[in-house]
Design an enzyme around this catalytic site. Structure first.
Site, mmCIF file in Angstrom:
data_model
loop_
_atom_site.group_PDB
_atom_site.id
_atom_site.type_symbol
_atom_site.label_atom_id
_atom_site.label_comp_id
_atom_site.label_asym_id
_atom_site.label_seq_id
_atom_site.Cartn_x
_atom_site.Cartn_y
_atom_site.Cartn_z
ATOM 1 N N ILE A 137 6.164 17.482 32.656
ATOM 2 C CA ILE A 137 5.875 16.672 31.467
ATOM 3 C C ILE A 137 6.612 15.340 31.456
ATOM 4 O O ILE A 137 6.376 14.504 30.577
ATOM 5 C CB ILE A 137 6.208 17.433 30.170
ATOM 6 C CG1 ILE A 137 7.675 17.872 30.154
ATOM 7 C CG2 ILE A 137 5.261 18.595 29.973
ATOM 8 C CD1 ILE A 137 8.112 18.510 28.843
ATOM 9 N N GLY A 138 7.500 15.115 32.422
ATOM 10 C CA GLY A 138 8.221 13.846 32.416
ATOM 11 C C GLY A 138 9.076 13.649 33.643
ATOM 12 O O GLY A 138 9.431 14.604 34.347
ATOM 13 N N LYS A 139 9.386 12.380 33.900
ATOM 14 C CA LYS A 139 10.274 12.022 35.001
ATOM 15 C C LYS A 139 11.355 11.110 34.456
ATOM 16 O O LYS A 139 11.054 10.053 33.885
ATOM 17 C CB LYS A 139 9.498 11.316 36.112
ATOM 18 C CG LYS A 139 8.449 12.189 36.781
ATOM 19 C CD LYS A 139 7.725 11.429 37.888
ATOM 20 C CE LYS A 139 6.681 12.299 38.561
ATOM 21 N NZ LYS A 139 5.981 11.589 39.667
ATOM 22 N N GLY A 140 12.602 11.524 34.608
ATOM 23 C CA GLY A 140 13.723 10.721 34.139
ATOM 24 C C GLY A 140 14.328 9.920 35.273
ATOM 25 O O GLY A 140 13.811 9.898 36.395
ATOM 26 N N HIS A 190 16.918 10.540 36.841
ATOM 27 C CA HIS A 190 17.550 11.368 37.861
ATOM 28 C C HIS A 190 16.966 12.770 37.940
ATOM 29 O O HIS A 190 17.558 13.659 38.547
ATOM 30 C CB HIS A 190 19.058 11.468 37.599
ATOM 31 C CG HIS A 190 19.393 11.975 36.227
ATOM 32 N ND1 HIS A 190 19.402 11.154 35.126
ATOM 33 C CD2 HIS A 190 19.720 13.207 35.793
ATOM 34 C CE1 HIS A 190 19.737 11.871 34.060
ATOM 35 N NE2 HIS A 190 19.916 13.113 34.436
ATOM 36 N N GLY A 191 15.807 12.991 37.335
ATOM 37 C CA GLY A 191 15.265 14.336 37.377
ATOM 38 C C GLY A 191 13.824 14.455 36.935
ATOM 39 O O GLY A 191 13.213 13.490 36.462
ATOM 40 N N VAL A 230 11.171 16.810 34.531
ATOM 41 C CA VAL A 230 11.221 17.646 33.334
ATOM 42 C C VAL A 230 9.951 18.487 33.239
ATOM 43 O O VAL A 230 8.837 17.966 33.335
ATOM 44 C CB VAL A 230 11.380 16.781 32.063
ATOM 45 C CG1 VAL A 230 11.511 17.686 30.832
ATOM 46 C CG2 VAL A 230 12.596 15.867 32.175
ATOM 47 N N LYS A 260 14.983 20.583 32.929
ATOM 48 C CA LYS A 260 15.171 19.396 33.761
ATOM 49 C C LYS A 260 15.930 19.764 35.024
ATOM 50 O O LYS A 260 17.014 20.352 34.970
ATOM 51 C CB LYS A 260 15.958 18.342 32.977
ATOM 52 C CG LYS A 260 16.108 17.008 33.674
ATOM 53 C CD LYS A 260 16.821 16.035 32.745
ATOM 54 C CE LYS A 260 16.816 14.631 33.259
ATOM 55 N NZ LYS A 260 17.432 13.691 32.283
ATOM 56 N N ASP A 303 21.356 3.341 28.918
ATOM 57 C CA ASP A 303 19.956 3.393 29.355
ATOM 58 C C ASP A 303 19.019 3.576 28.171
ATOM 59 O O ASP A 303 18.093 4.392 28.216
ATOM 60 C CB ASP A 303 19.760 4.508 30.384
ATOM 61 C CG ASP A 303 18.522 4.271 31.257
ATOM 62 O OD1 ASP A 303 18.033 3.119 31.309
ATOM 63 O OD2 ASP A 303 18.060 5.229 31.898
#
Length: 361
Positions: free
Chosen positions: A25-28, A30-31, A33, A47, A145
């Protein structure tokens, strides 16, 4: 530090069907999700480090995020850490509350339904309170950030600040000679304070600049970096227009700005302009920002009822008290504003103005 639950990694694998791409559902920064359903049915966000960091076995940012979130008191505008885990290679995994309504970035730039102006104002205040909370910690926390992709919405559309992989606590005796990924200037291009060039330049004013960029993004729904503009950066594009009071040109043209909110939005844009000032000493603190915006909102809440009451007085005089009772019923009329606070009065005033004009004509 708060006690953090240790989850069984096998349960997290089952919850995400082996960290299937269908659960991503997501990309941060550093990781990755994933959405997962625990054995008790609870939906969570899980995550894990990006593939590159897993290969390097670099848990620096994940460890930092765990340390930060576990040390912070609970706050309604900060994402909650539920626990941690690790795989067989000792790569850390975070289990966090699920934010089902996605990010502010997607709402502004992907969704076909733009937020209303009251919703934008509410988001701005919630984000401001999240950053203020961090800056008032002891020792204070600089997020480093703050950007629309790191602001997530829960099931009730409350905004929460997430992704603490780059966050640092600022101690008085911080060692600026230390060289590692967390001591060097960091952030996201477009949101990163241009004054933050060396470790010694770390301050809360770095976050204030990033918050100012997010404010401009929320009001304009413009991309922070837009190569189709002559002035590609949102600050370079918006600030000259704000200084010339060409507010409508900055505002999202897809959503009509209600007259009852023009003053507040104009004021917010001026606050944003101060936040992104090239002079750090001219940038307000987050506390000042919240007080300033709240004060202006209060002025607007009072201003509209005053002139609507004057119109009602005219109707009372011209039509008599019995007829005027009908106009008091206009209190039930609501326009699309935050909880109907100002909108109800504004709509009521329009009804009164229409009838006064009818009487005069």
């Amino acid at each position: 530090m708060n006690m953090i639950k240790e989850f069984d990694y096998k349960e997290l694998e089952e919850a995400t069907q082996g960290f299937s791409p269908t659960h991503l559902i997501g990309k941060g920064s550093h990781g990755l999700v994933y959405k997962g359903a625990l054995q008790d049915g609870k939906l969570v966000a899980i995550k894990k480090p990006s593939p590159g960091l897993q290969i390097l076995r670099d848990n620096t940012k994940i460890d930092n995020e765990i340390s930060m979130l576990s040390s912070l008191p609970e706050n309604p505008n900060i994402i909650s850490l539920l626990g941690t885990s690790h795989d067989s290679a000792m790569n850390k995994v975070l289990v966090m509350e699920l934010m089902p309504n996605g990010s502010l970035h997607d709402l502004l730039h992907v969704s076909t339904t733009p937020p209303t102006w009251p919703q934008r104002l509410g988001m701005a205040m919630q984000i401001a309170r999240a950053v203020q909370f961090l800056h008032e910690e002891k020792p204070l926390v600089v997020h480093r950030d703050i950007k629309s992709a790191n602001i997530l919405f829960d099931s009730e559309w409350n905004a929460k600040l997430a992704d603490f992989g780059l966050a640092v606590r600022k101690n008085e005796n911080i060692d600026h000679s230390r060289v590692d990924s967390l001591s060097q200037p960091a952030g996201t291009i477009g949101y990163l304070d241009p004054c933050y060039t060396t470790p010694s330049k770390l301050s809360t004013k770095n976050d204030v600049f990033s918050f100012g960029v997010v404010l401009l993004e929320v009001i304009s729904t413009s991309k922070v970096i837009d190569l189709s503009r002559t002035r590609t950066h949102i600050v370079e594009w918006a600030i000259p227009l704000i200084k010339k009071d060409r507010i409508k040109e900055v505002c999202d043209s897809r959503t009509e700005l209600p007259m009852c909110m023009e003053g507040t939005i104009r004021h917010i844009l001026r606050v944003a302009a101060r936040c992104v000032s090239s002079r750090e000493d001219l940038r307000p603190s987050m506390q000042q920002i919240i007080i300033d915006i709240d004060k202006h909102r209060s002025i607007d809440r009072v201003r509209v009822p005053i002139w609507s009451s004057l119109l009602e007085s005219v109707v009372l005089i011209r039509r008599g008290r019995r007829s005027a009772s009908r106009f008091r019923g206009a209190n039930s009329v609501k326009c699309a504003t935050h909880k109907g606070e100002v909108g109800g009065e504004f709509a009521r005033g329009k009804v009164l103005l229409r009838d006064v004009l009818a009487e005069i004509c």
